[in-house]
Design an enzyme around this catalytic site. Structure first.
Site, PDB file in Angstrom:
ATOM      1  CD  GLU A   1     -32.212  24.470  15.128  1.00 40.61           C
ATOM      2  OE1 GLU A   1     -31.272  25.095  15.626  1.00 40.61           O
ATOM      3  OE2 GLU A   1     -33.008  24.972  14.313  1.00 40.61           O
TER       4      GLU A   1
ATOM      5  CD  GLU B   1     -37.951  25.746  11.830  1.00 43.19           C
ATOM      6  OE1 GLU B   1     -36.960  26.330  11.342  1.00 43.19           O
ATOM      7  OE2 GLU B   1     -37.997  25.399  13.027  1.00 43.19           O
TER       8      GLU B   1
HETATM    9  O1  G3I Z   1     -37.849  41.303  19.464  1.00 45.54           O
HETATM   10  C1  G3I Z   1     -38.235  42.042  18.309  1.00 45.54           C
HETATM   11  C2  G3I Z   1     -39.632  42.607  18.448  1.00 45.54           C
HETATM   12  O2  G3I Z   1     -39.690  43.512  19.546  1.00 45.54           O
HETATM   13  C3  G3I Z   1     -40.013  43.316  17.172  1.00 45.54           C
HETATM   14  O3  G3I Z   1     -41.340  43.823  17.270  1.00 45.54           O
HETATM   15  C4  G3I Z   1     -39.936  42.306  16.034  1.00 45.54           C
HETATM   16  C5  G3I Z   1     -40.300  42.960  14.710  1.00 45.54           C
HETATM   17  O4  G3I Z   1     -39.309  43.914  14.410  1.00 45.54           O
HETATM   18  O5  G3I Z   1     -38.632  41.721  15.929  1.00 45.54           O
HETATM   19  C6  G3I Z   1     -38.219  41.086  17.119  1.00 45.54           C
HETATM   20  O6  G3I Z   1     -36.904  40.768  16.826  1.00 45.54           O
HETATM   21  C7  G3I Z   1     -36.463  39.556  16.428  1.00 45.54           C
HETATM   22  C8  G3I Z   1     -37.343  38.626  15.576  1.00 45.54           C
HETATM   23  O7  G3I Z   1     -36.568  37.494  15.117  1.00 45.54           O
HETATM   24  C9  G3I Z   1     -37.895  39.291  14.318  1.00 45.54           C
HETATM   25  O8  G3I Z   1     -38.703  38.309  13.693  1.00 45.54           O
HETATM   26  C10 G3I Z   1     -36.118  38.713  17.636  1.00 45.54           C
HETATM   27  O9  G3I Z   1     -35.450  39.515  18.594  1.00 45.54           O
HETATM   28  C11 G3I Z   1     -35.202  37.595  17.123  1.00 45.54           C
HETATM   29  O10 G3I Z   1     -34.791  36.737  18.197  1.00 45.54           O
HETATM   30  C12 G3I Z   1     -36.000  36.724  16.174  1.00 45.54           C
HETATM   31  O11 G3I Z   1     -35.126  35.765  15.611  1.00 45.54           O
HETATM   32  C13 G3I Z   1     -35.771  34.522  15.269  1.00 45.54           C
HETATM   33  C14 G3I Z   1     -34.742  33.405  15.502  1.00 45.54           C
HETATM   34  O12 G3I Z   1     -35.279  32.132  15.100  1.00 45.54           O
HETATM   35  C15 G3I Z   1     -34.387  33.322  16.984  1.00 45.54           C
HETATM   36  O13 G3I Z   1     -35.569  33.144  17.711  1.00 45.54           O
HETATM   37  C16 G3I Z   1     -36.187  34.542  13.810  1.00 45.54           C
HETATM   38  O14 G3I Z   1     -37.277  35.456  13.666  1.00 45.54           O
HETATM   39  C17 G3I Z   1     -36.627  33.157  13.358  1.00 45.54           C
HETATM   40  O15 G3I Z   1     -36.836  33.145  11.960  1.00 45.54           O
HETATM   41  C18 G3I Z   1     -35.580  32.086  13.698  1.00 45.54           C
HETATM   42  O16 G3I Z   1     -36.174  30.857  13.379  1.00 45.54           O
HETATM   43  C19 G3I Z   1     -35.397  29.654  13.577  1.00 45.54           C
HETATM   44  C20 G3I Z   1     -36.282  28.600  14.215  1.00 45.54           C
HETATM   45  O17 G3I Z   1     -36.823  29.083  15.432  1.00 45.54           O
HETATM   46  C21 G3I Z   1     -35.508  27.301  14.406  1.00 45.54           C
HETATM   47  N1  G3I Z   1     -34.972  26.820  13.127  1.00 45.54           N
HETATM   48  C22 G3I Z   1     -34.125  27.824  12.442  1.00 45.54           C
HETATM   49  C23 G3I Z   1     -34.939  29.102  12.206  1.00 45.54           C
HETATM   50  C24 G3I Z   1     -34.198  30.121  11.380  1.00 45.54           C
HETATM   51  O18 G3I Z   1     -33.085  30.581  12.073  1.00 45.54           O
END
Ligand code: G3I
Length: 369
Positions: free
Chosen positions: A158, A272
């Protein structure tokens, strides 16, 4: 030996009515072959994003084993997870995901080496030193740790912002190193893991609206210039986040865009895919049908291009989409964006993806590459 007829028959029968309802009761919820098998019948891979906490759910693991032939970490291979402190790397969770994939004969994608999100809190200040090792040293450490084990890497994620200077998003990377950060990243990734496909991953080019027209133009210009500079980009990762009740895919524009990527000798991965059903009615059958139709509209065009080697959905089951249940509380519904419902039963979206795989032209390269 799995014959195409054995795979095709119940799917094609069900596929004809895929948009209206899930397969007949004897259909896909008992049909033992998964989406990965159907993708493989055309030389492609199917898989999904997953996380270690999901692997603790044995019912989910059974569904994952049946459906996927490639995996990607939803967040546990991002820098915030891998390098929580300067100089320290924690590969525990990412290693566990890779080991699961390898134990089940699945390919594995790395997501993502360079992004403006999901970075550890210490990084922005550290980048004020403009020390390129903060970029290239991280790539060498991470891609080097997994050298020879990865299907592909999302090297940069991105970076494009149509209308910004040079059509590049103003990120901490651009601020620290200028546009050259992209070249530095891809060359470092090639050196660290020479046999993995190196992918530029982004969204914004799927639907038919004017903003997407600008995004497609900016993306093609970005990739043409990068290839002309000798930047080792092997593939474009089209994220494939769609809206069931928003701007639809324009199949002519999408087809033309994908053909132009192929003409640049780029592979294409759908990295994705999911279909956001927000804005729809509360009737689940109506939402499921709209989600399935939107996906089929997109995949029919994508899979008609022999450069498309893999389709990954951004998750496999709706079960993990709504942690706190706030959708159910505030909006009266929970998202239905993925191929399996919260109980891991196959939905019309599963039918749509299955039918798209089986009615597609074969991929033009070795499975999934
Ligand atoms: O950190 C906790 C972890 O300790 C816990 O066990 C787990 C389950 O509860 O959750 C974790 O928390 C968050 C995780 O999502 C849950 O899946 C993370 O802190 C949080 O940063 C994470 O966010 C992700 C986000 O990107 C940022 O990395 C999302 O899952 C993920 O779907 C999203 O994906 C992005 C792609 O990488 C790039 N394209 C867009 C897409 C959607 O936004």
């Amino acid at each position: 030996m799995l014959t195409r007829r054995a795979v095709l028959a119940p799917i094609v029968l069900g596929a004809a009515s895929f948009a209206a309802r899930p397969f007949p009761s004897s259909g896909p919820n008992t049909f033992k072959h998964g989406l990965g098998t159907m993708a493989a019948s055309r030389g492609r891979l199917y898989g999904c994003a997953t996380s270690t906490y999901q692997l603790r759910d044995s019912d989910f693991v059974r569904a994952l084993e049946r459906e996927a032939t490639i995996l990607v970490a939803e967040y546990e291979m991002k820098r915030a997870a891998l390098q929580p402190e300067p100089g320290d790397y924690d590969f525990t969770a990412a290693d566990a995901l890779l080991h699961f994939a390898r134990a089940h004969g699945m390919a594995f994608r790395g997501h993502t080496l360079v992004w403006h999100k999901a970075n550890p809190p210490w990084l922005p200040d550290a980048l004020s030193t403009r020390n390129e090792n903060l970029l290239t040293g991280y790539i060498q450490a991470v891609a080097g740790h997994y050298r020879g084990q990865m299907h592909s890497w999302d090297v940069v994620n991105e970076a494009i912002a149509p209308g910004a200077a040079g059509n590049l998003r103003e990120t901490l990377w651009l601020k620290a190193f200028g546009p050259n950060y992209i070249d530095l990243a891809f060359h470092a990734a090639r050196a660290a893991d020479p046999n993995a496909l190196l992918v530029y991953n982004d969204q914004g080019c799927e639907a038919g609206g004017a903003n997407n027209d600008r995004f497609r133009a900016a993306t093609l210009d970005f990739l043409e210039r990068a290839k002309a500079r000798g930047v080792p980009i092997d593939a474009y990762g089209m994220q494939g986040h769609l809206q069931a009740f928003g701007t639809a895919v324009d199949q002519r524009k999408l087809r033309d865009f994908l053909e132009r990527l192929k003409a640049l000798d780029l592979r294409i991965l759908i990295t994705e895919h999911d279909v956001d059903d927000s804005g729809g009615p509360s009737d689940i059958a109506v939402r499921d049908r709209a989600v399935a139709d939107a996906s089929r509209r997109f995949l029919d065009v994508a899979l008609d291009n022999s450069a498309v080697g893999a389709v990954l959905t951004w998750g496999l089951s709706d079960r993990f989409l709504d942690f706190a249940g706030w959708h159910a509380m505030l909006k009266g519904y929970t998202p239905r964006m993925l191929p399996l419902d919260g109980a891991f039963a196959r939905k019309p979206l599963w039918n749509a993806i299955a039918a798209a795989f089986l009615s597609a032209a074969p991929a033009g390269r070795a499975a999934g590459r």
